[in-house]
Design a protein around this motif. Structure first.
Motif, PDB file in Angstrom:
ATOM      1  N   ALA A  15      19.822  -2.840  -1.303  1.00 12.43           N
ATOM      2  CA  ALA A  15      20.451  -4.223  -0.783  1.00 12.43           C
ATOM      3  C   ALA A  15      19.689  -4.766   0.421  1.00 12.43           C
ATOM      4  CB  ALA A  15      21.850  -3.862  -0.563  1.00 12.43           C
ATOM      5  N   GLY A  16      19.325  -3.799   1.388  1.00  9.86           N
ATOM      6  CA  GLY A  16      19.029  -3.789   2.628  1.00  9.86           C
ATOM      7  C   GLY A  16      17.425  -4.523   2.435  1.00  9.86           C
ATOM      8  N   GLY A  17      16.550  -3.853   1.796  1.00 11.88           N
ATOM      9  CA  GLY A  17      15.009  -4.041   1.460  1.00 11.88           C
ATOM     10  C   GLY A  17      15.178  -5.494   1.110  1.00 11.88           C
ATOM     11  N   PHE A  18      16.156  -5.780  -0.015  1.00 10.22           N
ATOM     12  CA  PHE A  18      15.773  -7.123  -0.831  1.00 10.22           C
ATOM     13  C   PHE A  18      16.171  -8.238   0.115  1.00 10.22           C
ATOM     14  CE2 PHE A  18      18.069 -10.649  -3.012  1.00 10.22           C
ATOM     15  CZ  PHE A  18      17.277 -10.973  -3.984  1.00 10.22           C
ATOM     16  N   ILE A  19      17.237  -8.343   1.109  1.00  6.07           N
ATOM     17  CA  ILE A  19      17.668  -9.443   1.935  1.00  6.07           C
ATOM     18  C   ILE A  19      16.501  -9.465   2.848  1.00  6.07           C
ATOM     19  CG2 ILE A  19      19.052  -8.043   3.537  1.00  6.07           C
ATOM     20  CD1 ILE A  19      19.525 -11.437   2.233  1.00  6.07           C
ATOM     21  N   ASN A  20      15.848  -8.457   3.381  1.00  3.28           N
ATOM     22  CA  ASN A  20      14.671  -8.419   4.318  1.00  3.28           C
ATOM     23  C   ASN A  20      13.613  -9.243   3.700  1.00  3.28           C
ATOM     24  OD1 ASN A  20      12.599  -7.762   5.900  1.00  3.28           O
ATOM     25  ND2 ASN A  20      14.053  -6.631   7.246  1.00  3.28           N
ATOM     26  N   GLY A  21      13.211  -8.690   2.528  1.00  2.00           N
ATOM     27  CA  GLY A  21      12.158  -9.566   1.803  1.00  2.00           C
ATOM     28  C   GLY A  21      12.416 -10.781   1.556  1.00  2.00           C
ATOM     29  N   LEU A  22      13.879 -11.238   1.367  1.00  2.00           N
ATOM     30  CA  LEU A  22      14.078 -12.677   1.105  1.00  2.00           C
ATOM     31  C   LEU A  22      14.263 -13.472   2.233  1.00  2.00           C
ATOM     32  CD1 LEU A  22      15.137 -14.852  -1.008  1.00  2.00           C
ATOM     33  CD2 LEU A  22      17.450 -13.798  -0.565  1.00  2.00           C
ATOM     34  N   ALA A  23      14.828 -13.249   3.350  1.00  2.00           N
ATOM     35  CA  ALA A  23      14.987 -13.885   4.677  1.00  2.00           C
ATOM     36  C   ALA A  23      14.490 -13.451   5.653  1.00  2.00           C
ATOM     37  CB  ALA A  23      16.592 -13.866   4.511  1.00  2.00           C
ATOM     38  N   ALA A  24      13.931 -12.308   5.791  1.00  2.00           N
ATOM     39  CA  ALA A  24      13.181 -11.751   7.038  1.00  2.00           C
ATOM     40  C   ALA A  24      14.178 -11.113   8.183  1.00  2.00           C
ATOM     41  CB  ALA A  24      12.171 -12.722   7.668  1.00  2.00           C
ATOM     42  N   PHE A  25      15.474 -10.921   7.754  1.00  2.00           N
ATOM     43  CA  PHE A  25      16.439 -10.410   8.683  1.00  2.00           C
ATOM     44  C   PHE A  25      17.435  -9.952   7.378  1.00  2.00           C
ATOM     45  CE2 PHE A  25      18.545 -14.478   8.015  1.00  2.00           C
ATOM     46  CZ  PHE A  25      19.647 -14.179   8.604  1.00  2.00           C
ATOM     47  N   GLY A  26      18.669  -9.367   8.275  1.00  2.33           N
ATOM     48  CA  GLY A  26      19.939  -9.179   7.733  1.00  2.33           C
ATOM     49  C   GLY A  26      19.881  -7.745   6.668  1.00  2.33           C
ATOM     50  N   THR A  27      18.954  -6.930   7.105  1.00  2.00           N
ATOM     51  CA  THR A  27      18.959  -5.334   6.521  1.00  2.00           C
ATOM     52  C   THR A  27      20.275  -4.809   6.788  1.00  2.00           C
ATOM     53  OG1 THR A  27      16.621  -5.535   6.652  1.00  2.00           O
ATOM     54  CG2 THR A  27      17.899  -3.401   6.401  1.00  2.00           C
ATOM     55  N   SER A  28      20.720  -4.893   8.253  1.00  2.00           N
ATOM     56  CA  SER A  28      21.819  -4.062   8.777  1.00  2.00           C
ATOM     57  C   SER A  28      23.033  -4.692   8.037  1.00  2.00           C
ATOM     58  CB  SER A  28      21.979  -4.174  10.230  1.00  2.00           C
ATOM     59  OG  SER A  28      23.197  -3.650  10.430  1.00  2.00           O
ATOM     60  N   LEU A  29      23.222  -5.781   7.980  1.00  2.00           N
ATOM     61  CA  LEU A  29      24.324  -6.611   7.012  1.00  2.00           C
ATOM     62  C   LEU A  29      24.370  -6.091   5.908  1.00  2.00           C
ATOM     63  CD1 LEU A  29      26.343  -8.913   6.834  1.00  2.00           C
ATOM     64  CD2 LEU A  29      24.622 -10.352   6.049  1.00  2.00           C
TER      65      LEU A  29
END
Length: 247
Positions: A15-29
């Motif tokens: 989940a964290g890796g995907f959102i980082n790849g998609l939006a460049a932030f939000g891994t912690s979220l």
């Protein structure tokens, strides 16, 4: 290391890796909730910081030309942020971090909700070097005080009429640099124990593979769709942050 720990570690890393790849932030979220189920908070944060940086390095590669084309713009955000981090850490003695997180959560919800409901996105297309520096500086303070360095730059960049690649060329290196400094500080404070390193051996490759899927989706988005995505994630970030602090 139990099978339950591995399961939650893998799900959170995906989940964290995907959102980082998609939006460049939000891994912690997207990852922290899974990690906290099976490990202490410090260990969870230590792992998230590392997978955020390693996933983010892949994102840096796809916007390397945009970064090189306008390094001064990135510097206007990044240099003040680095100066602000120690002030944020020092302010922990005077400011309740929980109260600060609640204030930022409410602001993210109001901002994300307002612009999500609007048909037309804000379109600031003139140069704003002074505001960029101010945003970066206070982002650094928030990063040192409450680990929320990405909130202000994301909100500000979503209001700019930049192509998605240029927006990412600010957010990705900004977050990678700030989180790299955080990882170094955590290492000096003994956060990376043998079990944590074993967890990282699983989390890093999982997050990096997942980030590639996020990058693929990012490439398919239009510029306006990417800006709307950032605004929506701001709203979700605020809601999740508020829930964590209240519960």
């Amino acid at each position: 290391m139990t099978s339950e720990q591995i399961l939650y570690l893998v799900i959170g890393s995906i989940a964290g890796g995907f959102i980082n790849g998609l939006a460049a932030f939000g891994t912690s979220l997207f990852a922290l909730g899974f990690f906290l189920t099976v490990m202490p908070a410090l260990e969870a944060v230590a792992i998230i910081v590392v997978i955020s940086v390693t996933s983010g390095l892949q994102g840096l590669w796809i916007v390397r030309k945009s970064i090189a084309a306008n390094p001064r713009r990135l510097a206007r955000f990044l240099i003040p942020a680095i100066l602000g981090i120690p002030l944020g850490i020092a302010s922990l003695k005077q400011i309740d971090a929980s109260v600060l997180k609640l204030l930022i959560a409410f602001f993210l919800i109001l901002y994300g909700g307002f612009f999500t409901l609007r048909r037309n996105l804000p379109k600031i297309d003139r140069p704003t070097p002074l505001i960029d520096c101010v945003v970066g500086f206070f982002a650094g303070i928030l990063g040192g005080a409450a680990s929320l360095s990405g909130a202000l730059p994301t909100m500000w960049c979503a209001m700019r009429a930049w192509p998605k690649v240029e927006t990412r060329a600010v957010l990705q290196p900004f977050n990678v640099t700030v989180l790299s400094l955080t990882a170094v500080l955590l290492a000096f404070n003994g956060a990376y124990q043998p079990r944590t390193l074993w967890f990282l051996c699983i989390a890093i490759p999982t997050a990096m593979i997942s980030a590639q899927l996020g990058i693929f989706v990012f490439r398919q988005l239009s510029d306006s769709a990417f800006r709307r995505l950032l605004i929506a994630i701001c709203f979700v970030s605020g809601a999740v942050l508020l829930a964590r602090e209240l519960l």
